[in-house]
Design a protein around this motif. Sequence first.
Motif, PDB file in Angstrom:
ATOM      1  N   ALA A   1      12.854 -20.316   2.132  1.00  0.00           N
ATOM      2  CA  ALA A   1      13.889 -20.345   1.095  1.00  0.00           C
ATOM      3  C   ALA A   1      13.300 -20.778  -0.242  1.00  0.00           C
ATOM      4  O   ALA A   1      13.620 -20.214  -1.298  1.00  0.00           O
TER       5      ALA A   1
ATOM      6  N   ASN B   1      20.305 -15.231  -9.138  1.00  0.00           N
ATOM      7  CA  ASN B   1      20.559 -14.744  -7.789  1.00  0.00           C
ATOM      8  C   ASN B   1      21.359 -15.777  -7.001  1.00  0.00           C
ATOM      9  O   ASN B   1      20.789 -16.649  -6.338  1.00  0.00           O
TER      10      ASN B   1
ATOM     11  N   GLU C   1       8.315 -14.709   6.649  1.00  0.00           N
ATOM     12  CA  GLU C   1       8.645 -13.686   5.654  1.00  0.00           C
ATOM     13  C   GLU C   1       8.568 -12.282   6.243  1.00  0.00           C
ATOM     14  O   GLU C   1       9.183 -11.354   5.718  1.00  0.00           O
TER      15      GLU C   1
ATOM     16  N   ALA D   1      11.568 -15.424  -7.166  1.00  0.00           N
ATOM     17  CA  ALA D   1      12.619 -14.762  -7.942  1.00  0.00           C
ATOM     18  C   ALA D   1      12.812 -15.392  -9.306  1.00  0.00           C
ATOM     19  O   ALA D   1      13.420 -14.775 -10.197  1.00  0.00           O
TER      20      ALA D   1
ATOM     21  N   GLN E   1      21.196 -19.751  -0.237  1.00  0.00           N
ATOM     22  CA  GLN E   1      20.212 -19.858   0.845  1.00  0.00           C
ATOM     23  C   GLN E   1      19.439 -21.164   0.742  1.00  0.00           C
ATOM     24  O   GLN E   1      19.173 -21.834   1.752  1.00  0.00           O
ATOM     25  N   VAL E   2      19.087 -21.557  -0.485  1.00  0.00           N
ATOM     26  CA  VAL E   2      18.371 -22.813  -0.705  1.00  0.00           C
ATOM     27  C   VAL E   2      19.245 -23.997  -0.324  1.00  0.00           C
ATOM     28  O   VAL E   2      18.809 -24.920   0.387  1.00  0.00           O
TER      29      VAL E   2
ATOM     30  N   SER F   1      16.478 -17.267 -11.553  1.00  0.00           N
ATOM     31  CA  SER F   1      16.492 -16.200 -10.542  1.00  0.00           C
ATOM     32  C   SER F   1      17.671 -15.253 -10.729  1.00  0.00           C
ATOM     33  O   SER F   1      17.624 -14.111 -10.286  1.00  0.00           O
TER      34      SER F   1
ATOM     35  N   GLU G   1      22.923 -15.560  -4.234  1.00  0.00           N
ATOM     36  CA  GLU G   1      22.669 -15.555  -2.794  1.00  0.00           C
ATOM     37  C   GLU G   1      21.437 -16.386  -2.442  1.00  0.00           C
ATOM     38  O   GLU G   1      21.414 -17.090  -1.429  1.00  0.00           O
ATOM     39  N   LEU G   2      20.400 -16.301  -3.270  1.00  0.00           N
ATOM     40  CA  LEU G   2      19.218 -17.121  -3.022  1.00  0.00           C
ATOM     41  C   LEU G   2      19.532 -18.599  -3.226  1.00  0.00           C
ATOM     42  O   LEU G   2      19.014 -19.461  -2.497  1.00  0.00           O
TER      43      LEU G   2
ATOM     44  N   GLN H   1      11.032 -17.890  -1.656  1.00  0.00           N
ATOM     45  CA  GLN H   1      11.797 -16.766  -2.180  1.00  0.00           C
ATOM     46  C   GLN H   1      12.471 -17.126  -3.489  1.00  0.00           C
ATOM     47  O   GLN H   1      12.558 -16.297  -4.401  1.00  0.00           O
ATOM     48  N   MET H   2      12.931 -18.371  -3.613  1.00  0.00           N
ATOM     49  CA  MET H   2      13.551 -18.797  -4.862  1.00  0.00           C
ATOM     50  C   MET H   2      12.532 -18.867  -5.988  1.00  0.00           C
ATOM     51  O   MET H   2      12.776 -18.385  -7.103  1.00  0.00           O
TER      52      MET H   2
END
Length: 997
Positions: A387, A134, A594, A394, A140-141, A132, A136-137, A390-391
């Motif tokens: 979460a 990412n 979402e 991505a 979040q996870v 990802s 931030e993701l 979205q992960m």
Amino acid sequence: MKKHFLLLFILTATWGSVLSQFRTNDPSQDVWVDSVFNSLTPNQRIAQLIWVKSAANKNMSNQLKVAEQIKKYNLGGVIFFTGNPKRQVQLTNLYQASAQTPLIVAMDAEWGIGMRLNGVISFPYNLMMGASDNPELIKQVTTEMARQMKRIGVHISLGPVAGITTQPMNPIIGMRSFGESPQKVSEYSLAYMQGLQENGIIAVAKHFSGRGNTQSDSHLTLPVVPYPKEHLDSLELVSFKKLVENNVGGIMSTHLNVLHLDEKQGIISGVSAKILNGIFRDEWGYDGLIITDVMNIAGAKTYGEPGEIEAWALKVGNDVIEFPKDIEVAIRGIKKAVEKGELSWDEIDAKCKKVLRVKYRAGLNEFKPVSATNLMHDLNGPKAELAKRQMIEASLTLLENHNNMLPLKGLETLKIASLAVGRAEATPFQKTLSKYTRVDHFFLPEQFTAEELKDLKTKLESYNLIIAGIHLLESKTRYSMQVGSLRKPKPRRAYGLADETENLLDYLANEKKSVEIFFSSPYALTEVTNFTPPAGLIMAYQNDSLVQELTAQLIFGGVGVSGKLPASLGDYYKIGDGIMLDEVVRLKYTIPEEVGMNSERLNHRIDSLVSDAIKKKATPGCSVLAAKDGKIIFHKTYGHHTYDRRIPVTEEDLYDLASVSKISGALAAILKLTDDGKIDMDSKFSDNWTDWESGLFHRSNKKDLVWRDILAHQAGLIPYINYWRETVRDGQLMDRWYSFQQTDDYSLKVAPGLFLKDSFKKQIYKDIRRSTLSPPGNYMYSGLAFLLIPQITEDVSGQSFTDYLAENFYHPLGAYHITFNPLNKFPKVQIVPTEYDSYYRQQQIQGTAHDEAAAVFGGVAGNAGLFANANDLVKLIEMYMRMGNYGGKQYLREETMREFTRVQFPENNNRRGLGFDKPLVNNNEISPEKSYPCSGASFESFGHSGFTGTFVWADPVNKLTYIFLSNRVYPTREPNMLGKLNVRTNILQVFYDEMGK
């Protein structure tokens, strides 16, 4: 002494900044630590440094033995492995009650507690999260991981795996590492740690050092890391140093022989003073917990006997011993080392106090048993799923996309076959593909033969696109995280690649247009001897169901793609490879969170409305679907086909749309013909329907009626004519009109085994022509003109009505479940029955048009007769809502859609658009209970309802599309309880209500 126990962390937001040394300025901490410490015997101080292993799926004798060990030795902690959450909570409470000093509870839960516990959502592996790019993701996870752990009484997570991975054949790290870039792994590991520690869970970085750069398994032998310190400092140790600088709560040493960090022959890093004290303590200044890897595996056994190795581990810098082989022997060995002067009591006491400070920071100074109430509900909340979604989204990585094939377009030109390699029944991937269009599914077993491959090739000859999910390329020798034991190696390559699999991949790439998806470790690709890239290639990393579903959505443009390879794959692809596609062109399937809605509240409110309707026999069942912002966030089916409750409603079931057919069939044709300049809304209807022109042998009072007035229902046409009554005399069907067999003259199927004479259409047209006409300008709903639209469509376009709709709308949309006369295409059991017709057809109506006017046209009519399921119908209505655009194609010009969906004659208090229903003209001025369709609908919204209990609505302002399908006319059409209860519009209002919360 008063016992101390645990429920949850009570931590401040400054956890990360004060974590170093686990010390604070809080005087109560020192009071508690000193009090507990002074209550401990020397043996118990040693025992505080030992964690015992437990599992919630072990037998009761084993679990009671652990409880007895905790009580007997006053052990410092317990590490849980496999089981189920409820049982683990029970054991946690049992173990805490057995302990004199409250226990640290730890889990080796790298991708969440679902890694170990059944029934709990699991998050992606580190390598997938690394794709990802990412942080931030990732944070979040791990925030959700922390929430889950706290809920079951866990304080320490043995993660993140902070080492890089550079060996494709590594049997133990592989997918557990974030990738091969030291800088990226450092960044991701830090985000992982922060998500845990900022939410009350102590993170433990592992496995120091260089475990991802070996090709042997420390559970079986002692792996060797041969690289000099300069190499390690620039690669393997970078992320660990970064975490130490940011106050990671713990470091796990591991069982490796790192030659150039400690030259002592055969020494393992986990008991090396030069590594632990030399690097961690002295060079890096680390004062957090150092925890051994498990002490009962082969890598540990190479350096000493039980008792000896535990004592040495503490001497060289470890603070905690992770489940030694024999607890009593370990304690005795450590005590013996103290007596011999190899260890001091000062060292033991310092480590004990450090452990107690950790316990205080974990909230263990206060007791509260872990509650099992609503446990599974709390663990599997929508935030966790969001979460994860979205992960995954991505992380999916597109490596090949020849000629911009993805997302797929021109669905009507594709004959698609999906292939599941390594599976014998339809996978979540295949089922999701079928939501987008018609796909035929095929399968190959895990170890398929050349003969099976040959047979498959024959079956696939007629298909021009193959979508192949590879579900078998997973390391067969890797450590199984679910069972904590070695899987039996198979006599093939490490990832299970066989010669037949290579032949299959070669066939897909060179002989067919194909998309290949690897639901596996990406390293599996390195085993392919001569890899030829297919037209489309997606690295999906895992075989998880949600991964499969989102990958299918990627292929059709329900989601975009942005993942980058976190590690190189031999000479085929390099780290960072990945094609980005921002193009999201079709509906996405997701959850209400979402789009900012609350799943629980939404489900509760809609479930209540539908349950009440079914209880009051307003309908036997229904299908409810809603899309917000281009995302299907609600799709549920309720009840049964009939009140005898034999057949439950499913998402695939087709319902008779009744008058929703007007906007889904007839109006679609008129929209297209208008768009193409072949019909003008301000021209006379008789320009296209010459039967209304006044002629020598008949007169018409309708020759001057205009299309716009007719479609706005203010032309003065009467609502309805019961044409079928003209074919009945004295309650009996007239022989001149009916046949029990279909012939050239009797082709209009009004019901199974009952066919109407084709010439009766002329009688219908004559009846419409002769029908009375009221003064125009007043709103009066009428379906008469819609009955003529199929023939007008054929006359103007040169195609049959059904072909015109299929070629211009349904098939390009992938909506093969919108059809007339569904019995020709679908099994009867998939079609929900409507009314028992005791006055005309004398039979249960199922699969033929309920509406008698549509029935006498053989089921193909403009006013009714269409059948659909919600999933396909929403594609058409969503296209309308998007002003003619869907799937990357502009079906209708935006100006055409805006014209048809605006109120045409508000001055007449007529709410109608052109064919479309609209909110009341004064909707914002009246009370909510009198509004239509509901108070939340914008004035730009539009839709239609159907007599059988159907309803669709689209709101371009709020980007909401809503489908309600039911058979409220079963078993009879009266009374209309569904309408009296306002079920359909009340549910619509629920979605508007939830948007505003």
